[in-house]
Write a protein that holds these residues in place. Structure first.
Motif: not given
Length: 320
Positions: A1-26
């Motif tokens: 289960m740790a492995i199965l959730l690792y990859f989607p978590t990595l996907m979400g973290a890597f592809f969003s990077l700083g853009t959500p923070q930019a949306i909040t600030a703007l």
């Protein structure tokens, strides 16, 4: 289960990077253009989903070795359903920018309650497997997306955008991306190494220790997000700096108290909650608790400094 959730978590973290923070600030600084910024953020999130999901479905199974290779198909399935790991940070960022903190907390709690309920139903039905549990966790992300749409009207996410809207948002996101990328590497390097070098049993011990200490960071970062919005929307650099100091001090108290509580609970929770077969996870939990506390404080300072940079003349805030 740790492995199965690792990859989607990595996907979400890597592809969003700083853009959500930019949306909040703007959003917090540009009240007159809120709907345009919401549309920009939503479309960027959708584009990232279409890029990330096929990439991870194809590449994630290639990283498995040894007895982990038996998980190739379940990993592909979890990655295919991982799109909501990218969308949720964007929806949270939009709500934070609109200063709907209570609503974000309610959505997160509802998502977790839905996850626990799904696990209970699967268990009672006799179909609770690691893949089913992972899909239930990803389903809780879908639930959060749907709940956010209650407060985000569809027309807000489909506005006609001015020229340069995407480039402006991405440019600010790039400014926020470097520390975000460093955090992604820091948070995921351990599991990436374990997946490549050790057994499923050892990964299981680590996952238990990680699960018991991760709430330290989650609790502290709740203050981080609020502090980022407050600091970035302050009227002056002086007021922003004073807010940053207060939020940082608060984060230190919360992280310290969470660390002491975690250390007190590690042994009895693992020994009596998981059972004697998992006592090998106990030694790893204590240094992880310290690491999570330090990370939480560092993340708070990092995000508040981003908000401070956003309003100081000569930075991107002044350019906008």
């Amino acid at each position: 289960m740790a492995i199965l959730l690792y990859f989607p978590t990595l996907m979400g973290a890597f592809f969003s990077l700083g853009t959500p923070q930019a949306i909040t600030a703007l959003i917090s600084k540009s009240a007159d253009h809120t709907e345009e910024i919401l549309t920009t953020g939503f479309r960027l999130a959708v584009v990232q989903v279409f890029l990330a999901v096929p990439l991870f479905v194809l590449c994630a199974p290639l990283t498995l070795t040894g007895d982990n290779r038996q998980l190739a198909v379940p990993v592909e399935i979890s990655c295919a359903c991982g799109a909501f790991m990218i969308l949720v940070p964007y929806f949270n960022a939009m709500a934070y920018g609109l200063k709907r903190f209570t609503w974000v907390n309610a959505v997160m709690l509802a998502g977790q309650a839905g996850y626990v309920l799904a696990l209970l139903i699967l268990w009672l039905a006799g179909t609770l497997t690691p893949l089913a549990a992972a899909l239930a966790a990803l389903g809780s992300q879908l639930l959060q997306c749907l709940l956010h749409l209650i407060h985000l009207k569809p027309q807000w996410l489909n506005r006609k955008l001015p020229r340069g809207a995407y480039s402006q948002c991405l440019a600010l996101g790039i400014r926020f991306a470097a520390p975000s990328l460093a955090a992604v590497v820091l948070l995921n390097a351990d599991r990436a190494i374990l997946i490549r070098t050790t057994t499923l049993e050892q990964i299981g011990y680590f996952a238990i220790a990680f699960a018991l200490t991760m709430p330290i960071t989650i609790t502290t970062e709740a203050f981080t997000q609020i502090g980022f919005v407050e600091v970035s929307s302050a009227e002056s650099a002086g007021a922003s700096f004073a807010l940053m100091l207060r939020r940082f001090q608060m984060a230190q108290v919360v992280a310290g108290a969470s660390f002491l509580l975690a250390c007190a609970l590690v042994d009895p929770v693992i020994r009596f909650g998981f059972g004697k077969a998992y006592v090998n996870a106990i030694p790893a939990a204590y240094p992880l608790a310290l690491a999570m506390s330090l990370r939480a404080v560092t993340r708070t300072l990092e995000n508040n400094l981003r908000g401070l940079r956003f309003i100081v003349p000569g930075t991107v805030g002044a350019a906008i």
